[in-house]
Design a protein around this motif. Structure first.
Motif, PDB file in Angstrom:
ATOM      1  N   SER A 178       0.833  -1.192   0.000  1.00 48.15           N
ATOM      2  CA  SER A 178       0.000   0.000   0.000  1.00 48.15           C
ATOM      3  C   SER A 178       0.874   1.251   0.000  1.00 48.15           C
ATOM      4  N   LEU A 179       0.315   2.328  -0.495  1.00 44.28           N
ATOM      5  CA  LEU A 179       0.941   3.645  -0.444  1.00 44.28           C
ATOM      6  C   LEU A 179      -0.019   4.548   0.313  1.00 44.28           C
ATOM      7  N   LEU A 180       0.390   4.968   1.500  1.00 44.78           N
ATOM      8  CA  LEU A 180      -0.527   5.624   2.425  1.00 44.78           C
ATOM      9  C   LEU A 180      -0.356   7.143   2.430  1.00 44.78           C
ATOM     10  N   SER A 181      -1.393   7.812   2.884  1.00 42.57           N
ATOM     11  CA  SER A 181      -1.378   9.271   2.967  1.00 42.57           C
ATOM     12  C   SER A 181      -1.041   9.767   4.361  1.00 42.57           C
ATOM     13  N   SER A 182      -0.721   8.857   5.276  1.00 46.14           N
ATOM     14  CA  SER A 182      -0.238   9.226   6.607  1.00 46.14           C
ATOM     15  C   SER A 182       0.836   8.223   6.995  1.00 46.14           C
ATOM     16  N   THR A 183       1.735   8.630   7.887  1.00 40.46           N
ATOM     17  CA  THR A 183       2.877   7.776   8.229  1.00 40.46           C
ATOM     18  C   THR A 183       2.707   7.021   9.535  1.00 40.46           C
ATOM     19  N   ALA A 184       1.588   7.205  10.216  1.00 41.07           N
ATOM     20  CA  ALA A 184       1.348   6.511  11.486  1.00 41.07           C
ATOM     21  C   ALA A 184      -0.148   6.273  11.633  1.00 41.07           C
ATOM     22  N   ASP A 185      -0.506   5.459  12.603  1.00 47.34           N
ATOM     23  CA  ASP A 185      -1.903   5.162  12.888  1.00 47.34           C
ATOM     24  C   ASP A 185      -2.589   6.405  13.474  1.00 47.34           C
ATOM     25  N   PRO A 186      -3.799   6.802  13.053  1.00 46.47           N
ATOM     26  CA  PRO A 186      -4.601   6.122  12.031  1.00 46.47           C
ATOM     27  C   PRO A 186      -4.076   6.350  10.611  1.00 46.47           C
ATOM     28  N   PHE A 187      -3.872   5.238   9.927  1.00 47.77           N
ATOM     29  CA  PHE A 187      -3.410   5.291   8.548  1.00 47.77           C
ATOM     30  C   PHE A 187      -4.570   5.621   7.612  1.00 47.77           C
ATOM     31  N   TYR A 188      -4.233   6.334   6.555  1.00 49.45           N
ATOM     32  CA  TYR A 188      -5.249   6.703   5.568  1.00 49.45           C
ATOM     33  C   TYR A 188      -4.777   6.226   4.208  1.00 49.45           C
ATOM     34  N   GLU A 189      -5.554   5.370   3.592  1.00 51.90           N
ATOM     35  CA  GLU A 189      -5.207   4.810   2.291  1.00 51.90           C
ATOM     36  C   GLU A 189      -6.236   5.250   1.263  1.00 51.90           C
ATOM     37  N   GLU A 190      -5.802   6.037   0.306  1.00 52.27           N
ATOM     38  CA  GLU A 190      -6.710   6.494  -0.737  1.00 52.27           C
ATOM     39  C   GLU A 190      -6.269   6.073  -2.131  1.00 52.27           C
ATOM     40  N   LEU A 191      -5.066   5.515  -2.231  1.00 51.33           N
ATOM     41  CA  LEU A 191      -4.587   5.009  -3.511  1.00 51.33           C
ATOM     42  C   LEU A 191      -4.898   3.520  -3.640  1.00 51.33           C
ATOM     43  N   PRO A 192      -5.001   3.016  -4.858  1.00 50.49           N
ATOM     44  CA  PRO A 192      -5.104   1.560  -5.024  1.00 50.49           C
ATOM     45  C   PRO A 192      -3.842   0.900  -4.491  1.00 50.49           C
ATOM     46  N   PRO A 238      -6.131   9.894  -6.609  1.00 48.78           N
ATOM     47  CA  PRO A 238      -7.260  10.823  -6.572  1.00 48.78           C
ATOM     48  C   PRO A 238      -6.794  12.278  -6.619  1.00 48.78           C
ATOM     49  N   ALA A 239      -7.569  13.112  -7.242  1.00 47.61           N
ATOM     50  CA  ALA A 239      -7.231  14.538  -7.323  1.00 47.61           C
ATOM     51  C   ALA A 239      -7.071  15.118  -5.925  1.00 47.61           C
ATOM     52  N   GLY A 240      -6.030  15.873  -5.724  1.00 48.50           N
ATOM     53  CA  GLY A 240      -5.803  16.521  -4.439  1.00 48.50           C
ATOM     54  C   GLY A 240      -5.122  15.655  -3.403  1.00 48.50           C
ATOM     55  N   SER A 241      -4.739  14.430  -3.753  1.00 42.91           N
ATOM     56  CA  SER A 241      -4.111  13.528  -2.794  1.00 42.91           C
ATOM     57  C   SER A 241      -2.618  13.799  -2.676  1.00 42.91           C
ATOM     58  N   GLY A 242      -2.091  13.565  -1.465  1.00 45.14           N
ATOM     59  CA  GLY A 242      -0.678  13.665  -1.211  1.00 45.14           C
ATOM     60  C   GLY A 242      -0.198  15.109  -1.105  1.00 45.14           C
ATOM     61  N   PRO A 243       1.008  15.296  -0.608  1.00 41.90           N
ATOM     62  CA  PRO A 243       1.881  14.246  -0.084  1.00 41.90           C
ATOM     63  C   PRO A 243       1.407  13.733   1.269  1.00 41.90           C
ATOM     64  N   ALA A 244       1.944  12.600   1.687  1.00 44.31           N
ATOM     65  CA  ALA A 244       1.538  12.008   2.964  1.00 44.31           C
ATOM     66  C   ALA A 244       1.860  12.950   4.123  1.00 44.31           C
ATOM     67  N   VAL A 245       0.960  13.001   5.090  1.00 42.51           N
ATOM     68  CA  VAL A 245       1.207  13.797   6.297  1.00 42.51           C
ATOM     69  C   VAL A 245       2.021  12.956   7.270  1.00 42.51           C
ATOM     70  N   GLU A 246       2.883  13.604   8.048  1.00 39.54           N
ATOM     71  CA  GLU A 246       3.655  12.886   9.056  1.00 39.54           C
ATOM     72  C   GLU A 246       2.805  12.726  10.305  1.00 39.54           C
ATOM     73  N   GLY A 247       2.719  11.486  10.781  1.00 37.41           N
ATOM     74  CA  GLY A 247       1.849  11.168  11.906  1.00 37.41           C
ATOM     75  C   GLY A 247       0.562  10.540  11.421  1.00 37.41           C
ATOM     76  N   GLY A 248      -0.404  10.436  12.320  1.00 37.28           N
ATOM     77  CA  GLY A 248      -1.687   9.845  11.965  1.00 37.28           C
ATOM     78  C   GLY A 248      -2.531  10.787  11.129  1.00 37.28           C
ATOM     79  N   TRP A 249      -3.481  10.214  10.393  1.00 43.59           N
ATOM     80  CA  TRP A 249      -4.374  11.024   9.559  1.00 43.59           C
ATOM     81  C   TRP A 249      -5.165  11.973  10.455  1.00 43.59           C
ATOM     82  N   PRO A 250      -5.096  13.280  10.207  1.00 41.31           N
ATOM     83  CA  PRO A 250      -5.644  14.252  11.155  1.00 41.31           C
ATOM     84  C   PRO A 250      -7.153  14.447  11.083  1.00 41.31           C
ATOM     85  N   HIS A 251      -7.804  13.861  10.093  1.00 40.30           N
ATOM     86  CA  HIS A 251      -9.232  14.103   9.924  1.00 40.30           C
ATOM     87  C   HIS A 251     -10.032  12.872  10.357  1.00 40.30           C
ATOM     88  N   PRO A 252     -11.109  13.066  11.115  1.00 36.91           N
ATOM     89  CA  PRO A 252     -11.907  11.916  11.550  1.00 36.91           C
ATOM     90  C   PRO A 252     -12.711  11.354  10.391  1.00 36.91           C
TER      91      PRO A 252
END
Length: 258
Positions: A178-192, A238-252
């Motif tokens: 996987s290629l994730l949009s966050s570097t820690a839990d909670p992880f966010y995966e929006e790419l295939p 997806p449009a507007g994706s990346g770069p990955a944020v450092e830490g957990g995904w900040p949005h609930p």
């Protein structure tokens, strides 16, 4: 492991341009600081310009200079019982490397080292300088470092060869990649993600998640080679994706309504 290249930008690492590379540079730095210049050993898979190590009983101290984009000396220290690496560090100052090495050779414990130098951490990603966690994860992945979770080497190379994918956090798990949009839990995966098809080839699968509960999982491509799979993933960012944020995904995740 394929030996890491000795070619580093001299403007970033002027002291490594001389004969002997990193090993001799550390010896010169020790003399400059009034320390005993004890010999350093080669590190398997790394040329003398970019890797150096030494032992203290069962413990091991290693330092690497492999980043051609940013000046960085990466430190790895194992315990006296010869177990897996216990401390990691990153610095652009060779004098800091020498100071830590000198204290370690004098018998400083893992705890003492960590208290003295806050740059030392218990994982390589914790030790990465701010803003460089994704770059560090990719570098360790491509170097096949045992200090980070590793996926299929050929696939990792193909994914990294796609510049648009390098800004996402590499996260191989259970054979998938996987290629994730966050570097820690909670992880966010929006790419295939790439999923093994069982015959040395790859399926590219878009997965639904708690952030997109209404999006069904679907297969975008089947039985692809690594380069085809990487290209298909890059084509479906997806449009507007990346770069990955450092830490957990900040949005609930969105609140589900009955």
């Amino acid at each position: 492991m394929t030996e890491r290249s000795n070619e580093l930008p001299p403007e970033l690492y002027p002291e490594l341009a001389a004969a002997g590379g990193l090993r001799e540079a550390l010896a010169r730095e020790a003399v400059r600081r009034g320390h005993r210049a004890e010999p350093m050993d080669p590190v398997e898979g790394y040329g003398p310009a970019v890797g150096a190590g030494c032992a203290r009983g069962e413990a091991r101290f290693a330092v690497y200079a492999t980043d051609a984009d940013v000046r960085e000396f990466r430190i790895e220290i194992s315990t006296d019982r010869g177990e897996q690496t216990a401390l990691f560090g990153s610095t652009g100052d060779l004098a800091v490397v020498d100071a830590i090495l000198h204290a370690w050779r004098a018998g400083a414990s893992i705890g003492q080292l960590r208290r003295e130098w806050t740059l030392l951490a218990s994982s390589p990603l914790e030790a990465a300088p701010p803003g460089s966690v994704v770059r560090t994860a990719w570098r360790l992945t491509l170097e096949r470092s045992p200090t980070i979770r590793l996926g299929d080497a050929e696939l990792a190379e193909a994914l990294y060869a796609q510049p648009a994918l390098r800004v996402f956090f590499p996260w191989p798990s259970h054979g998938q990649f996987s290629l994730l949009s966050s570097t820690a839990d909670p992880f966010y995966e929006e790419l295939p993600r790439a999923v093994p098809s069982g015959d040395g080839r790859w399926n590219v699968v878009l997965h639904g998640s708690r952030w997109s509960p209404h999006m069904p999982s679907r297969v975008l491509g089947s039985r692809l080679g690594v380069h085809e799979a990487a290209a298909l993933i890059a084509a479906n960012i997806p449009a507007g994706s990346g770069p990955a944020v450092e830490g957990g995904w900040p949005h609930p995740p969105p609140i589900m309504t009955p």
